[in-house]
Scaffold this active site. Structure first.
Site, mmCIF file in Angstrom:
data_model
loop_
_atom_site.group_PDB
_atom_site.id
_atom_site.type_symbol
_atom_site.label_atom_id
_atom_site.label_comp_id
_atom_site.label_asym_id
_atom_site.label_seq_id
_atom_site.Cartn_x
_atom_site.Cartn_y
_atom_site.Cartn_z
ATOM 1 N N GLY A 177 0.813 -1.223 0.000
ATOM 2 C CA GLY A 177 0.000 0.000 0.000
ATOM 3 C C GLY A 177 0.839 1.262 0.000
ATOM 4 C CG ASN A 183 7.514 -5.354 9.536
ATOM 5 O OD1 ASN A 183 7.097 -6.297 8.868
ATOM 6 N ND2 ASN A 183 6.796 -4.259 9.733
ATOM 7 C CB ILE A 226 9.178 3.588 4.979
ATOM 8 C CG1 ILE A 226 9.780 4.730 4.149
ATOM 9 C CG2 ILE A 226 7.679 3.808 5.194
ATOM 10 C CD1 ILE A 226 9.550 4.587 2.661
ATOM 11 C CG HIS A 250 7.914 6.980 12.959
ATOM 12 N ND1 HIS A 250 7.089 8.039 12.656
ATOM 13 C CD2 HIS A 250 7.507 5.949 12.161
ATOM 14 C CE1 HIS A 250 6.226 7.666 11.712
ATOM 15 N NE2 HIS A 250 6.462 6.404 11.403
ATOM 16 C CG MET A 289 4.190 5.687 5.397
ATOM 17 S SD MET A 289 5.102 6.675 6.608
ATOM 18 C CE MET A 289 6.488 7.200 5.597
#
EC number: 1.1.1.37
Length: 312
Positions: free
Chosen positions: A11, A94, A117, A177, A227
């Site tokens: 996405g 991740n 990111i 973040h 994003m």
């Protein structure tokens, strides 16, 4: 200038690729990679947009063909948040993805500037740094955690609250973040003042904005489009600075002097080789100072988690 997007079928990756195809300087090359077999097709789809940006897509386990000759690599690969998860729940999946991709970058384009990111950014950037260090190619001026989403959200929410144009507001955001590590410096916006209650409420809304999107999408995803826009803004700023434009400043999460934590998001003057200068965070209000001191334990733990993942 060649820009590679890793995780380009997701996405964020698709939104980012679309924005880069339409906004990169003429003559740039855009390279898309994802494990998903659809990726070459995403590139074909985007190739029909009439801009002077050459585009190619690659899929499969090996990112090497996409990375060859890359000047900038943006990593958006990974799984997205679902309701009830926070960014750290993403870590287990991740972390491995980022480690693998950065190992390939270290081999194929070790000189590239890298923008991470993939969440949790507080941790994935530390993973990337340790992988590059092990490979003997780490340059702390070329590795960035992309925190731009916190800045654009802050700009939007402040503009809404104060009846200003969102394009005229620029809020510096420091720290990390996720959650409490996100600290918008609302006291530093020229010509805008807030009550104590507004500061407390806005800060909380900015910190929890990701959850706001996850819940609103009702299990159907996380913040992908905003994003994508944030990552494009950062990537395009970096490209402009690398091509010699002066005075390009963006906040991002980088290794600095370690005064607050090994990695810390702060305003950066960008240049031909990545970070040209780490700028001061300026004078903080009492609220901001307290929030800064209160986040450091969390931030340091997040960083240690990433370091340990590579070095265990």
């Amino acid at each position: 200038m060649k820009v590679a997007v890793l995780g380009a079928a997701g996405g964020i990756g698709q939104a980012l690729a679309l924005l880069l195809k339409t906004q990169l300087p003429s003559g740039s090359e855009l390279s898309l990679y994802d494990i998903a077999p659809v990726t070459p097709g995403v590139a074909v789809d985007l190739s029909h947009i009439p801009t002077d940006v050459k585009i190619k897509g690659f899929s499969g386990e090996d990112a090497t063909p996409a990375l060859e000759g890359a000047d900038v690599v943006l990593i958006s690969a990974g799984v997205a948040r679902k309701p009830g998860m926070d960014r750290s729940d993403l870590f287990n999946v991740n972390a491995g993805i980022v480690k693998n991709l950065v190992q390939q970058i270290a081999k194929t384009c070790p000189q590239a500037c890298i923008g991470v990111i993939t969440n949790p950014v507080n941790t994935t950037v530390a993973i990337a740094a340790e992988v590059l260090k092990k490979a003997g190619v780490y340059d702390k001026n070329k590795l960035f955690g992309v925190t731009t989403l916190d800045i654009i959200r802050s700009n939007t929410f402040v503009a809404e609250l104060k009846g200003k144009s969102a394009t005229e507001v620029e809020v510096p955001v420091i720290g990390g973040h996720s959650g409490v590590t996100i600290l918008p410096l609302l006291s530093q916006i020229p010509g805008v003042s807030f009550s104590d209650q507004e500061v407390a409420d806005l800060t909380k809304r900015i910190q929890n904005a990701g959850t706001e999107v996850v819940e609103a999408k009702a299990g159907g995803g996380s913040a992908t489009l905003s994003m994508g826009q944030a990552a494009a803004r950062f990537g395009l700023s970096l490209v402009r600075a690398m091509q010699g434009e002066k005075g390009v400043v963006e906040c991002a999460y980088v290794e600095g002097d370690g005064h607050y934590a090994r990695f810390f998001s702060q305003p950066l003057l960008l240049g031909k080789n990545g970070v040209e200068e780490r700028q001061s965070i300026g004078k903080l209000s009492a609220f901001e100072q307290q929030a800064l001191e209160g986040m450091l334990d969390t931030l340091k733990k997040d960083i240690a988690l990433g370091e340990d993942f590579v070095n265990k």
